[in-house]
Motif scaffolding. Structure first.
Motif, short mmCIF file in Angstrom:
data_model
loop_
_atom_site.label_atom_id
_atom_site.label_comp_id
_atom_site.label_asym_id
_atom_site.label_seq_id
_atom_site.Cartn_x
_atom_site.Cartn_y
_atom_site.Cartn_z
N ASN A 1 32.44 48.03 36.08
CA ASN A 1 31.17 47.35 36.36
C ASN A 1 31.33 45.84 36.24
OD1 ASN A 1 28.48 47.73 37.20
ND2 ASN A 1 27.68 47.59 35.12
N ALA A 2 32.38 45.33 36.86
CA ALA A 2 32.73 43.93 36.69
C ALA A 2 33.27 43.34 37.97
CB ALA A 2 33.75 43.78 35.57
N ALA A 3 33.26 42.04 38.02
CA ALA A 3 33.87 41.28 39.11
C ALA A 3 34.82 40.26 38.51
CB ALA A 3 32.81 40.60 39.96
N TYR A 4 35.74 39.80 39.36
CA TYR A 4 36.80 38.95 38.84
C TYR A 4 37.06 37.79 39.79
CZ TYR A 4 37.51 43.25 36.28
OH TYR A 4 37.31 44.37 35.50
N LEU A 5 37.52 36.71 39.21
CA LEU A 5 37.97 35.54 39.98
C LEU A 5 39.38 35.20 39.55
CD1 LEU A 5 36.17 32.20 40.66
CD2 LEU A 5 38.31 32.21 39.39
N GLN A 6 40.23 35.00 40.51
CA GLN A 6 41.55 34.44 40.23
C GLN A 6 41.78 33.27 41.16
OE1 GLN A 6 44.92 36.94 39.51
NE2 GLN A 6 46.38 35.40 40.21
N MET A 7 42.15 32.14 40.59
CA MET A 7 42.46 30.96 41.36
C MET A 7 43.83 30.45 40.97
SD MET A 7 40.35 27.37 41.76
CE MET A 7 38.91 28.22 42.40
N ASP A 8 44.62 30.16 41.94
CA ASP A 8 46.00 29.74 41.70
C ASP A 8 46.19 28.25 41.97
OD1 ASP A 8 46.91 32.80 43.32
OD2 ASP A 8 46.80 32.42 41.17
N ASN A 9 47.28 27.73 41.44
CA ASN A 9 47.69 26.35 41.70
C ASN A 9 46.58 25.35 41.39
OD1 ASN A 9 49.50 24.38 42.49
ND2 ASN A 9 48.91 24.48 44.65
N LEU A 10 46.07 25.44 40.17
CA LEU A 10 44.96 24.57 39.78
C LEU A 10 45.40 23.12 39.63
CD1 LEU A 10 43.59 27.34 39.17
CD2 LEU A 10 42.42 26.17 37.30
N THR A 11 44.49 22.24 39.95
CA THR A 11 44.66 20.81 39.75
C THR A 11 43.51 20.31 38.87
OG1 THR A 11 43.30 20.03 41.58
CG2 THR A 11 45.56 20.71 42.11
N PRO A 12 43.60 19.09 38.37
CA PRO A 12 42.50 18.56 37.56
C PRO A 12 41.15 18.57 38.30
CG PRO A 12 44.45 17.25 37.21
CD PRO A 12 44.79 18.22 38.30
N ASP A 13 41.18 18.54 39.63
CA ASP A 13 39.92 18.60 40.39
C ASP A 13 39.23 19.95 40.27
OD1 ASP A 13 41.10 16.55 43.17
OD2 ASP A 13 40.21 16.01 41.25
N ASP A 14 39.93 20.94 39.78
CA ASP A 14 39.34 22.27 39.61
C ASP A 14 38.63 22.42 38.26
OD1 ASP A 14 42.24 23.49 41.25
OD2 ASP A 14 40.22 23.44 42.10
N ALA A 15 38.70 21.42 37.42
CA ALA A 15 38.03 21.49 36.13
C ALA A 15 36.52 21.49 36.32
CB ALA A 15 38.43 20.31 35.26
N ALA A 16 35.85 22.46 35.72
CA ALA A 16 34.41 22.62 35.90
C ALA A 16 33.94 23.77 35.02
CB ALA A 16 34.09 22.93 37.37
N VAL A 17 32.63 23.97 35.03
CA VAL A 17 32.06 25.19 34.46
C VAL A 17 31.94 26.20 35.59
CG1 VAL A 17 30.06 26.24 33.36
CG2 VAL A 17 30.82 23.96 32.65
N TYR A 18 32.56 27.35 35.40
CA TYR A 18 32.57 28.40 36.41
C TYR A 18 31.56 29.47 36.02
CZ TYR A 18 36.76 26.51 38.58
OH TYR A 18 37.66 25.71 39.25
N THR A 19 30.79 29.93 37.00
CA THR A 19 29.72 30.89 36.74
C THR A 19 29.68 31.95 37.82
OG1 THR A 19 28.45 29.05 35.79
CG2 THR A 19 27.28 31.11 36.16
N CYS A 20 29.42 33.17 37.39
CA CYS A 20 29.22 34.26 38.35
C CYS A 20 27.72 34.55 38.48
CB CYS A 20 29.97 35.51 37.93
SG CYS A 20 29.45 36.21 36.34
N ALA A 21 27.36 35.17 39.58
CA ALA A 21 25.96 35.53 39.80
C ALA A 21 25.87 36.62 40.84
CB ALA A 21 25.16 34.32 40.26
N THR A 22 24.84 37.43 40.72
CA THR A 22 24.55 38.35 41.81
C THR A 22 23.89 37.55 42.93
OG1 THR A 22 22.42 38.91 40.79
CG2 THR A 22 24.29 40.35 40.29
N VAL A 23 24.30 37.78 44.15
CA VAL A 23 23.84 36.96 45.27
C VAL A 23 23.23 37.82 46.37
CG1 VAL A 23 25.40 35.05 44.78
CG2 VAL A 23 26.20 36.93 46.23
N GLY A 24 22.48 38.84 45.97
CA GLY A 24 21.84 39.70 46.94
C GLY A 24 22.71 40.90 47.25
N VAL A 25 22.59 41.43 48.44
CA VAL A 25 23.30 42.65 48.81
C VAL A 25 24.32 42.43 49.90
CG1 VAL A 25 21.43 44.15 48.03
CG2 VAL A 25 21.47 43.34 50.40
N PHE A 26 24.47 41.19 50.33
CA PHE A 26 25.46 40.88 51.35
C PHE A 26 26.33 39.72 50.88
CE2 PHE A 26 23.76 43.66 54.45
CZ PHE A 26 22.37 43.57 54.39
N CYS A 27 27.56 39.74 51.31
CA CYS A 27 28.46 38.62 51.07
C CYS A 27 28.70 37.95 52.42
CB CYS A 27 29.77 39.11 50.46
SG CYS A 27 31.04 37.83 50.36
#
Length: 126
Positions: free
Chosen positions: A77-103
């Protein structure tokens, strides 16, 4: 317990990978598309991508396409994020959310009744 609980994140070295999880509690996450967002200090919230309820469709914005993978696990019952090759520009607060029934490309139009994770600070530094 909050409906969406995130884990992972923290300090990532430049060139390293980020793995975040977003676990649902009290409802069936499989009924919803899940989006991932980030917000850096002084910047607007940026949508990164989404995954359809059945996991069959994903959408990634151009700025992270090729580095980002969003997945989900109906058993956990979970979702996941993987991001590769991070740079300092990727620094942030990351948040997940339900976004309706379509992607789709309109996943950033998050419904008012969406569930949100608590946000996870990601720092990219050596």
């Amino acid at each position: 317990q909050a409906p969406l609980v995130q884990s992972g994140g923290g300090l990532v070295h430049p060139g390293g990978s980020l793995s975040l999880s977003c676990a649902a509690s009290g409802f069936n996450l499989e009924l919803f598309a899940v989006g991932w967002f980030r917000q850096a200090p002084g910047k607007e919230r940026e949508g990164l991508g989404c995954i359809a309820p059945n996991g069959g469709t994903t959408y990634y914005v151009g700025s992270v396409k090729g580095r980002l993978t969003i997945s989900r696990d109906s058993v956990r019952n979970a979702a996941y994020l993987q991001m590769d090759n991070l740079t300092p520009d990727d620094a942030a607060v990351y948040t997940c959310a339900t976004v309706g029934v379509f992607c789709s490309g309109s996943f950033t139009d998050v419904p008012d009744h969406a569930y949100w994770g608590q946000g996870t600070q990601v720092t990219v530094s050596s």
